[in-house]
Design a protein around this motif. Structure first.
Motif, PDB file in Angstrom:
ATOM      1  N   ASP A  42       0.888  -1.111  -0.051  1.00 25.77           N
ATOM      2  CA  ASP A  42       0.082  -0.296  -0.034  1.00 25.77           C
ATOM      3  C   ASP A  42       0.938   1.202  -0.030  1.00 25.77           C
ATOM      4  N   PRO A  43       0.727   2.182  -1.119  1.00 33.13           N
ATOM      5  CA  PRO A  43       1.520   3.259  -0.965  1.00 33.13           C
ATOM      6  C   PRO A  43       1.610   4.092   0.354  1.00 33.13           C
ATOM      7  N   ALA A  44       0.511   4.296   1.201  1.00 26.24           N
ATOM      8  CA  ALA A  44       0.587   4.960   2.409  1.00 26.24           C
ATOM      9  C   ALA A  44       1.553   4.327   3.280  1.00 26.24           C
ATOM     10  N   ALA A  45       1.192   3.022   3.358  1.00 32.55           N
ATOM     11  CA  ALA A  45       2.171   1.993   4.393  1.00 32.55           C
ATOM     12  C   ALA A  45       3.503   2.178   3.810  1.00 32.55           C
ATOM     13  N   ALA A  46       3.762   2.197   2.463  1.00 31.05           N
ATOM     14  CA  ALA A  46       5.224   2.352   2.061  1.00 31.05           C
ATOM     15  C   ALA A  46       5.907   3.622   2.630  1.00 31.05           C
ATOM     16  N   ARG A  47       4.917   4.635   2.540  1.00 29.93           N
ATOM     17  CA  ARG A  47       5.350   6.203   2.905  1.00 29.93           C
ATOM     18  C   ARG A  47       5.937   6.099   4.294  1.00 29.93           C
ATOM     19  N   ASP A  48       5.057   5.457   5.228  1.00 26.43           N
ATOM     20  CA  ASP A  48       5.194   5.287   6.692  1.00 26.43           C
ATOM     21  C   ASP A  48       6.457   4.652   6.978  1.00 26.43           C
ATOM     22  N   ALA A  49       6.582   3.570   6.119  1.00 23.00           N
ATOM     23  CA  ALA A  49       7.653   2.622   6.201  1.00 23.00           C
ATOM     24  C   ALA A  49       9.217   3.738   5.930  1.00 23.00           C
ATOM     25  N   LEU A  50       9.067   4.341   5.084  1.00 22.33           N
ATOM     26  CA  LEU A  50      10.279   5.036   4.425  1.00 22.33           C
ATOM     27  C   LEU A  50      10.431   6.294   5.664  1.00 22.33           C
ATOM     28  N   ALA A  51       9.332   6.933   6.350  1.00 24.29           N
ATOM     29  CA  ALA A  51       9.497   7.805   7.378  1.00 24.29           C
ATOM     30  C   ALA A  51      10.259   7.335   8.407  1.00 24.29           C
ATOM     31  N   ASP A  52       9.929   5.758   8.728  1.00 24.39           N
ATOM     32  CA  ASP A  52      10.723   5.148   9.741  1.00 24.39           C
ATOM     33  C   ASP A  52      11.881   4.728   9.535  1.00 24.39           C
ATOM     34  N   CYS A  53      12.320   4.466   8.283  1.00 29.00           N
ATOM     35  CA  CYS A  53      13.462   4.509   7.734  1.00 29.00           C
ATOM     36  C   CYS A  53      14.621   5.739   7.977  1.00 29.00           C
ATOM     37  N   LEU A  54      13.954   6.635   7.553  1.00 23.77           N
ATOM     38  CA  LEU A  54      14.629   7.921   7.763  1.00 23.77           C
ATOM     39  C   LEU A  54      15.084   8.284   9.337  1.00 23.77           C
ATOM     40  N   GLU A  55      13.818   8.067  10.068  1.00 24.30           N
ATOM     41  CA  GLU A  55      14.215   8.204  11.630  1.00 24.30           C
ATOM     42  C   GLU A  55      15.144   7.321  12.317  1.00 24.30           C
ATOM     43  N   GLU A  56      15.095   6.199  11.680  1.00 22.60           N
ATOM     44  CA  GLU A  56      16.154   5.020  12.254  1.00 22.60           C
ATOM     45  C   GLU A  56      17.624   5.529  11.845  1.00 22.60           C
ATOM     46  N   SER A  57      17.817   5.783  10.610  1.00 24.30           N
ATOM     47  CA  SER A  57      18.884   6.284  10.024  1.00 24.30           C
ATOM     48  C   SER A  57      19.479   7.476  10.771  1.00 24.30           C
ATOM     49  N   GLU A  58      18.707   8.449  10.951  1.00 26.28           N
ATOM     50  CA  GLU A  58      19.056   9.558  11.738  1.00 26.28           C
ATOM     51  C   GLU A  58      19.748   9.088  13.112  1.00 26.28           C
ATOM     52  N   ARG A  59      19.128   8.265  13.859  1.00 25.09           N
ATOM     53  CA  ARG A  59      19.564   7.746  15.010  1.00 25.09           C
ATOM     54  C   ARG A  59      20.718   6.950  14.868  1.00 25.09           C
ATOM     55  N   VAL A  60      20.918   6.333  14.012  1.00 20.53           N
ATOM     56  CA  VAL A  60      22.468   5.691  13.566  1.00 20.53           C
ATOM     57  C   VAL A  60      23.547   6.869  13.451  1.00 20.53           C
ATOM     58  N   LEU A  61      23.055   7.698  12.419  1.00 18.88           N
ATOM     59  CA  LEU A  61      24.187   8.588  12.396  1.00 18.88           C
ATOM     60  C   LEU A  61      24.562   9.620  13.340  1.00 18.88           C
ATOM     61  N   SER A  62      23.360   9.844  14.293  1.00 16.78           N
ATOM     62  CA  SER A  62      23.669  10.566  15.412  1.00 16.78           C
ATOM     63  C   SER A  62      24.709   9.639  16.450  1.00 16.78           C
ATOM     64  N   MET A  63      24.488   8.350  16.564  1.00 12.59           N
ATOM     65  CA  MET A  63      25.423   7.503  17.335  1.00 12.59           C
ATOM     66  C   MET A  63      26.672   7.502  16.654  1.00 12.59           C
ATOM     67  N   LEU A  64      26.934   7.496  15.392  1.00 11.45           N
ATOM     68  CA  LEU A  64      28.438   7.403  14.880  1.00 11.45           C
ATOM     69  C   LEU A  64      29.151   8.599  15.030  1.00 11.45           C
ATOM     70  N   SER A  65      28.352   9.765  14.790  1.00 10.89           N
ATOM     71  CA  SER A  65      28.893  10.812  14.890  1.00 10.89           C
ATOM     72  C   SER A  65      29.515  11.487  16.341  1.00 10.89           C
ATOM     73  N   THR A  66      28.573  10.871  17.525  1.00 11.17           N
ATOM     74  CA  THR A  66      28.994  11.155  18.817  1.00 11.17           C
ATOM     75  C   THR A  66      30.115  10.307  18.939  1.00 11.17           C
ATOM     76  N   LEU A  67      30.202   8.925  18.596  1.00  9.98           N
ATOM     77  CA  LEU A  67      31.356   8.010  18.799  1.00  9.98           C
ATOM     78  C   LEU A  67      32.635   8.544  18.261  1.00  9.98           C
ATOM     79  N   LEU A  68      32.499   9.236  17.148  1.00 12.87           N
ATOM     80  CA  LEU A  68      33.642   9.792  16.487  1.00 12.87           C
ATOM     81  C   LEU A  68      34.193  10.954  17.173  1.00 12.87           C
ATOM     82  N   ASP A  69      33.381  11.809  17.653  1.00 13.86           N
ATOM     83  CA  ASP A  69      33.668  12.867  18.732  1.00 13.86           C
ATOM     84  C   ASP A  69      34.410  12.366  19.822  1.00 13.86           C
ATOM     85  N   ILE A  70      33.847  11.402  20.281  1.00 17.82           N
ATOM     86  CA  ILE A  70      34.526  11.042  21.556  1.00 17.82           C
ATOM     87  C   ILE A  70      35.814  10.557  21.200  1.00 17.82           C
TER      88      ILE A  70
END
Length: 212
Positions: free
Chosen positions: A24-52
């Motif tokens: 379903d297109p709406a479900a696919a859009r929700d899934a992509l939004a979840d992917c974006l949120e999760e990728s931001e979390r991973v990037l934030s974690m990696l950025s902080t680890l690099l700073d440390i």
């Protein structure tokens, strides 16, 4: 690796759902939004680890300049005032006079924000958080973050500085388990030190000592 595996596995699983035939297109859009949120979390974690890692290796580039620590602490209080009010936590700032030290303002804002955020996060409604800045003999400045929160068990007080460590009482709260690791690394990169004193159900006090 273990802590990165979970968000990456979730990201892949959500993406696979979006790619299923006839999705379903709406479900696919929700899934992509979840992917974006999760990728931001991973990037934030990696950025902080690099700073440390950079800070611990003495490679963090600090733009040091004479800065009023009282002003920086006041900015942190202003930033988190709404969060404190939402939790019904009183924040008291004891910033009597300018206290100048040579610091990287951006990095020290990170330190103060992390410590104040933690103090508010782990203080129940009706509690109090106190932040104070003092000059001390010997050319040192001391910044204290005290709270009337849940406290830290004695056997965990040495572990809270470890990367990705989260104690039993903190697992229900938001966060990556990297804030205090970054705080310690940045403070020590400035030639300072940070300590904690805490008792269960009575509160904690984090003390940052910086050369002026």
């Amino acid at each position: 690796a273990h802590d990165l595996r979970t968000p990456l596995a979730r990201l892949r699983g959500v993406a696979e759902i979006a790619l299923q035939p006839g999705a379903d297109p709406a479900a696919a859009r929700d899934a992509l939004a979840d992917c974006l949120e999760e990728s931001e979390r991973v990037l934030s974690m990696l950025s902080t680890l690099l700073d440390i890692t950079e800070a611990e290796a003495g490679m963090m580039k600090l733009q040091r300049e004479p800065s009023d620590l009282c002003q920086l602490a006041g900015e942190a209080v202003e930033l988190y005032q709404y969060v404190a009010e939402e939790k019904n936590v009183t924040v008291r700032a004891e910033l009597p006079a300018p206290c100048t030290a040579s610091v990287d303002r951006t990095r020290m804002r990170q330190v103060f924000a992390n410590l104040l955020d933690n103090a508010i996060k782990y203080t129940p409604a009706g509690g109090m958080v106190t932040i104070s800045v003092q000059d001390q003999p010997g050319g040192r400045a001391v910044v204290r973050f005290g709270d009337t929160g849940i406290g830290i068990p004695a056997d965990e007080q040495d572990k809270i500085w470890l990367r990705l460590y989260r104690g039993d009482k903190s697992r229900s709260q938001r966060g990556l388990g990297l804030g205090l690791s970054l705080v310690k690394a940045v403070v020590e990169a400035h030639g300072g030190r940070i300590t904690v004193a805490s008792q269960l159900n009575q509160g904690s006090e984090f003390v940052v000592t910086l050369p002026k």
